[in-house]
Enzyme design. Structure first.
Site, mmCIF file in Angstrom:
data_model
loop_
_atom_site.group_PDB
_atom_site.id
_atom_site.type_symbol
_atom_site.label_atom_id
_atom_site.label_comp_id
_atom_site.label_asym_id
_atom_site.label_seq_id
_atom_site.Cartn_x
_atom_site.Cartn_y
_atom_site.Cartn_z
ATOM 1 C CG ASN A 124 -2.168 -0.765 0.933
ATOM 2 O OD1 ASN A 124 -2.907 -0.350 0.201
ATOM 3 N ND2 ASN A 124 -2.291 -1.867 1.574
ATOM 4 C CD GLU A 145 -5.962 -3.683 1.674
ATOM 5 O OE1 GLU A 145 -4.704 -3.114 1.949
ATOM 6 O OE2 GLU A 145 -6.053 -4.898 1.981
ATOM 7 C CG HIS A 178 -9.563 -2.978 8.854
ATOM 8 N ND1 HIS A 178 -8.777 -3.697 9.482
ATOM 9 C CD2 HIS A 178 -10.611 -3.714 8.795
ATOM 10 C CE1 HIS A 178 -9.261 -4.763 10.104
ATOM 11 N NE2 HIS A 178 -10.401 -4.871 9.710
HETATM 12 C C1 GRF Z 1 -2.943 -4.461 4.217
HETATM 13 O O1 GRF Z 1 -3.979 -5.677 4.027
HETATM 14 C C2 GRF Z 1 -3.656 -3.302 5.120
HETATM 15 O O2 GRF Z 1 -5.245 -3.259 4.652
HETATM 16 C C3 GRF Z 1 -3.451 -4.030 6.509
HETATM 17 O O3 GRF Z 1 -2.366 -4.616 6.229
HETATM 18 C C4 GRF Z 1 -2.076 -4.957 5.046
HETATM 19 C C5 GRF Z 1 -0.724 -4.244 4.719
HETATM 20 O O4 GRF Z 1 -0.063 -4.775 3.333
HETATM 21 N N1 GRF Z 1 -3.668 -2.854 7.576
HETATM 22 P P1 GRF Z 1 1.105 -4.015 2.763
HETATM 23 O O5 GRF Z 1 2.115 -4.003 3.644
HETATM 24 O O6 GRF Z 1 0.297 -2.707 2.537
HETATM 25 O O7 GRF Z 1 1.393 -4.630 1.584
#
Ligand code: GRF
Length: 236
Positions: free
Chosen positions: A18, A178, A113
């Site tokens: 993300n 996401e 989330h």
């Molecule tokens: C994601 O699924 C986010 O929604 C949650 O933790 C995960 C993080 O993944 N809070 P990344 O480190 O961004 O790949």
């Protein structure tokens, strides 16, 4: 008149996909936020290296064994001050922040989330969604409040739960959503289109017109190549 871009820090604990999506979005001209740094509570977070290779300052602010939560958060806060951060995005940051820290950053601190809140706060959201037999699952970006995975909702992305889905397939589909959702939510906040007021997310009237009246990404409105593969699976 173009407003100065909001100086934004990203807090991570892990792989940082993300984070990478936010960095990529902020590199686009006209994006209202600038990513000024990435901080991790874990020195071994793969996202630290990923951020550096994308040209963003990244460092660990590890919590030492002898540290209290407060001491760790003071170190974090000092690092955020050095970055002159105005906004914080939590992106897979696995520590619960204290009410004091959350209060200080209220309205300027957001989280993603992997579930459609208020359903499934906490961990193992994809397993729990499958066990509950949901046909629609997704992700939420929300303002952070003292309660975990709570707080006013800024934007949500819904994805279908397909017949035969396992946890990994569903997690991947949600994660792809996401990566689209988080930049949209950050742009709204940094651009002054949404703010937290009296415990609610308040949207500027214009936003509704520009976005066709919604901050929801639904299965019907997302179509990348892999989304089409998903569709092929459900179309006879
Ligand atoms: C994601 O699924 C986010 O929604 C949650 O933790 C995960 C993080 O993944 N809070 P990344 O480190 O961004 O790949």
């Amino acid at each position: 008149m173009t407003l100065p871009r909001k100086r934004t820090a990203i807090l991570i604990s892990g792989r940082g996909s993300n984070m990478a999506a936010l960095i990529a979005a902020a590199a686009e001209p006209g994006f209202p936020a600038e990513i000024v740094g990435v901080l991790s509570d874990r020195s071994d977070a793969p996202g630290l290296q990923a951020a550096q290779s994308l040209g963003v300052t990244a460092r660990a602010v590890p919590r030492q064994d002898r540290d209290t939560n407060e001491a760790h958060e003071r170190a974090l806060d000092a690092a955020l001050s050095r970055l002159k951060a105005e906004l914080i995005c939590l992106a897979g940051y696995m520590r619960v922040l204290s009410p004091g820290f959350v209060q200080k950053w209220q309205g300027r601190l957001i989280n993603i989330h992997p579930a459609l809140l208020p359903a499934f706060p906490g961990l193992d959201t994809h397993r729990r969604a499958l066990e509950a037999g949901l046909r629609v699952h997704g992700a939420t970006v929300h303002f952070v409040t003292a309660a975990v995975d709570d707080g006013p909702i800024i934007a949500q992305a819904a994805v279908p739960v397909l017949i035969g889905d396992g946890e990994a397939a569903l997690a991947e589909r949600v994660l792809r959503a996401e990566h689209k959702l988080y930049p949209i939510a950050l742009a709204l906040l940094a651009g002054g289109k949404v703010m937290m007021k009296d415990g609610r997310a308040v949207f500027e009237g214009e936003t509704l017109l520009e976005n066709g009246g919604t901050t929801l990404i639904s299965p019907a409105s997302w179509a990348g190549p892999s989304d089409l593969q998903d569709l092929a699976r459900i179309t006879p």
